[in-house]
Design an enzyme around this catalytic site. Structure first.
Site, mmCIF file in Angstrom:
data_model
loop_
_atom_site.group_PDB
_atom_site.id
_atom_site.type_symbol
_atom_site.label_atom_id
_atom_site.label_comp_id
_atom_site.label_asym_id
_atom_site.label_seq_id
_atom_site.Cartn_x
_atom_site.Cartn_y
_atom_site.Cartn_z
ATOM 1 C CD GLU A 1 -23.198 -5.607 -15.636
ATOM 2 O OE1 GLU A 1 -24.221 -6.258 -15.827
ATOM 3 O OE2 GLU A 1 -22.287 -5.963 -14.871
ATOM 4 C CE1 TYR B 1 -3.318 -2.702 -0.140
ATOM 5 C CE2 TYR B 1 -3.954 -2.204 2.106
ATOM 6 C CZ TYR B 1 -4.128 -2.925 0.936
ATOM 7 O OH TYR B 1 -5.138 -3.867 0.857
HETATM 8 N N1 LIG Z 1 -7.073 -8.105 0.008
HETATM 9 C C1 LIG Z 1 -7.184 -7.400 -1.094
HETATM 10 O O1 LIG Z 1 -6.829 -7.838 -2.205
HETATM 11 C C2 LIG Z 1 -7.750 -6.011 -1.009
HETATM 12 C C3 LIG Z 1 -8.091 -5.311 -2.177
HETATM 13 C C4 LIG Z 1 -8.622 -4.015 -2.048
HETATM 14 C C5 LIG Z 1 -8.790 -3.456 -0.788
HETATM 15 N N2 LIG Z 1 -8.433 -4.149 0.344
HETATM 16 C C6 LIG Z 1 -8.620 -3.599 1.703
HETATM 17 O O2 LIG Z 1 -9.988 -3.279 1.864
HETATM 18 C C7 LIG Z 1 -10.109 -1.900 2.246
HETATM 19 C C8 LIG Z 1 -11.424 -1.369 1.761
HETATM 20 O O3 LIG Z 1 -11.515 -1.515 0.337
HETATM 21 P P1 LIG Z 1 -12.253 -0.449 -0.538
HETATM 22 O O4 LIG Z 1 -11.438 0.777 -0.559
HETATM 23 O O5 LIG Z 1 -12.601 -1.102 -1.794
HETATM 24 O O6 LIG Z 1 -13.534 -0.188 0.421
HETATM 25 P P2 LIG Z 1 -14.909 0.549 0.210
HETATM 26 O O7 LIG Z 1 -15.252 1.006 1.587
HETATM 27 O O8 LIG Z 1 -15.841 -0.330 -0.511
HETATM 28 O O9 LIG Z 1 -14.618 1.800 -0.731
HETATM 29 C C9 LIG Z 1 -14.022 2.956 -0.255
HETATM 30 C C10 LIG Z 1 -14.039 3.974 -1.354
HETATM 31 O O10 LIG Z 1 -15.393 4.249 -1.706
HETATM 32 C C11 LIG Z 1 -15.667 5.632 -1.450
HETATM 33 N N3 LIG Z 1 -17.020 5.710 -0.844
HETATM 34 C C12 LIG Z 1 -17.424 5.190 0.332
HETATM 35 N N4 LIG Z 1 -18.722 5.483 0.577
HETATM 36 C C13 LIG Z 1 -19.130 6.213 -0.484
HETATM 37 C C14 LIG Z 1 -20.354 6.824 -0.815
HETATM 38 N N5 LIG Z 1 -21.429 6.756 0.029
HETATM 39 N N6 LIG Z 1 -20.431 7.478 -1.986
HETATM 40 C C15 LIG Z 1 -19.369 7.553 -2.805
HETATM 41 N N7 LIG Z 1 -18.149 7.010 -2.536
HETATM 42 C C16 LIG Z 1 -18.048 6.331 -1.391
HETATM 43 C C17 LIG Z 1 -14.603 6.102 -0.482
HETATM 44 O O11 LIG Z 1 -14.329 7.476 -0.613
HETATM 45 P P3 LIG Z 1 -14.059 8.396 0.707
HETATM 46 O O12 LIG Z 1 -12.788 7.947 1.340
HETATM 47 O O13 LIG Z 1 -13.974 9.785 0.130
HETATM 48 O O14 LIG Z 1 -15.257 8.215 1.598
HETATM 49 C C18 LIG Z 1 -13.402 5.269 -0.915
HETATM 50 O O15 LIG Z 1 -12.776 5.847 -2.051
HETATM 51 C C19 LIG Z 1 -8.859 -1.213 1.696
HETATM 52 O O16 LIG Z 1 -8.536 -0.040 2.393
HETATM 53 C C20 LIG Z 1 -7.839 -2.303 1.952
HETATM 54 O O17 LIG Z 1 -7.440 -2.261 3.324
HETATM 55 C C21 LIG Z 1 -7.941 -5.432 0.242
#
Ligand SMILES: NC(=O)c1ccc[n+]([C@@H]2O[C@H](COP(=O)([O-])OP(=O)(O)OC[C@H]3O[C@@H](n4cnc5c(N)ncnc54)[C@H](OP(=O)(O)O)[C@@H]3O)[C@@H](O)[C@H]2O)c1
Length: 291
Positions: free
Chosen positions: A213, A49
């Site tokens: 989509e 990260y």
């Molecule tokens: N193991 C793996 O392969 C893997 C892969 C990807 C991620 N991860 C882990 O999982 C964590 C979470 O993943 P993710 O980032 O995909 O989580 P997520 O919580 O689904 O998405 C977060 C993103 O969505 C935005 N968001 C959240 N609520 C929103 C809303 N109501 N309207 C518009 N945009 C919104 C956030 O922006 P804001 O910050 O501006 O709210 C942020 O950019 C990562 O930080 C990481 O630790 C693991």
């Protein structure tokens, strides 16, 4: 072996630094305090990260935060060799060799400024992985007290079976949401219930807000908006409530750095989504009824 305990929601740090918001250490420290005071005590990391910088930024920020190390859990990952000015890699590839796992875990300990990792995950299954080699490294790290628990990430059923043939897995971190529901049907979540592997879900809401989509987005949007009226809640809360209803006890990883959105996510735990409404969301996402 201590019992594995995580907060039901996990804080994802992927976009706090160079891969997103580029927060100062003070802002990261404030965010750690905010997450902790909200009851979210588990912090998810990966060596890659922020192009190999986020663990170190978090380590510095954590020193400033008003939180004791033994009150929180650090999850981190290794195994992806990324393209970065901080690495001499020519291509993105995976390394699950004993030496690399040991080396990466040691580097994570140093960067996070901690004596132990609560959980070390293998970030992605490698076609070149051998369970014995991985578990040799894990046993050694556990024996030295450097990791308390071991898990994997993005492992499907056959890859879980391969690892389970040689030893236990405690966590599998997968992409799972109302948009990306395949793990319920390809055997991944079944295997995890069967072997008591704790699921963490990445992308719990982003997959919906970034959905390209058009027809799927339209169907889901209509259904979710209707249900926001029924449950007097927001769309993101419904997306979390949908995940929380799965019997595998999925732990969603909140990727947001926005305090209002974090608080909103936590309120989803109070929503008691009925079975029929849960299916309505699945049907809207699939685009067809269940048989
Ligand atoms: N193991 C793996 O392969 C893997 C892969 C990807 C991620 N991860 C882990 O999982 C964590 C979470 O993943 P993710 O980032 O995909 O989580 P997520 O919580 O689904 O998405 C977060 C993103 O969505 C935005 N968001 C959240 N609520 C929103 C809303 N109501 N309207 C518009 N945009 C919104 C956030 O922006 P804001 O910050 O501006 O709210 C942020 O950019 C990562 O930080 C990481 O630790 C693991």
């Amino acid at each position: 072996m201590p019992k594995i305990t995580f907060s039901r929601f996990v804080a994802g740090t992927m976009s706090w630094g160079q891969w997103g918001k580029e927060f100062s250490h003070q802002s990261m420290s404030n965010l750690i305090d905010y997450y902790y005071s909200s009851g979210i005590t588990t912090f998810d990391h990966a060596d890659i990260y922020g192009s190999y910088t986020m663990e170190s930024d978090f380590g510095k920020a954590f020193k400033r935060a008003a939180v004791q190390r033994d009150k929180v859990q650090f999850v981190t990952k290794c195994g992806i060799q990324y393209l970065s000015e901080n690495r001499a890699n020519e291509v993105v590839h995976y390394d699950t060799s004993r030496a690399y796992i040991m080396e990466s875990a040691e580097a994570s300990l140093t960067k996070l400024q901690t004596d132990y990792l609560d959980v070390l995950l293998i970030h992605r299954p490698s076609p070149l992985m051998h369970p014995n080699e991985i578990l040799e490294a894990v046993q050694r790290l556990k024996k030295e007290g450097k990791i308390l628990h071991f898990g994997v990430s993005n492992f499907g059923p056959s890859q879980l079976d391969l690892m389970l043939s040689e030893g236990a897995i405690e966590v599998n971190q997968i992409e799972f949401s109302a948009v990306h529901y395949a793990p319920m049907f390809d055997g991944t979540l079944d295997r995890m219930i069967q072997h008591q592997i704790l699921p963490m879900a990445w992308g719990p809401v982003r997959s919906y807000f970034n959905l390209q989509e058009d027809s799927k987005k339209e169907r889901l949007e209509l259904q979710l908006l209707e249900l926001t009226q029924v449950y007097d809640c927001t769309v993101d809360q419904l997306l979390y409530a949908w995940i929380l209803k799965h019997p595998a006890r999925v732990h969603p990883i909140v990727g947001s750095t926005n305090k209002d959105r974090i608080a909103s996510a936590l309120r989803a735990a109070k929503i008691k989504l009925s079975t029929q409404d849960w299916f309505k969301i699945l049907i809207a996402s699939q685009g067809h009824q269940v048989p």
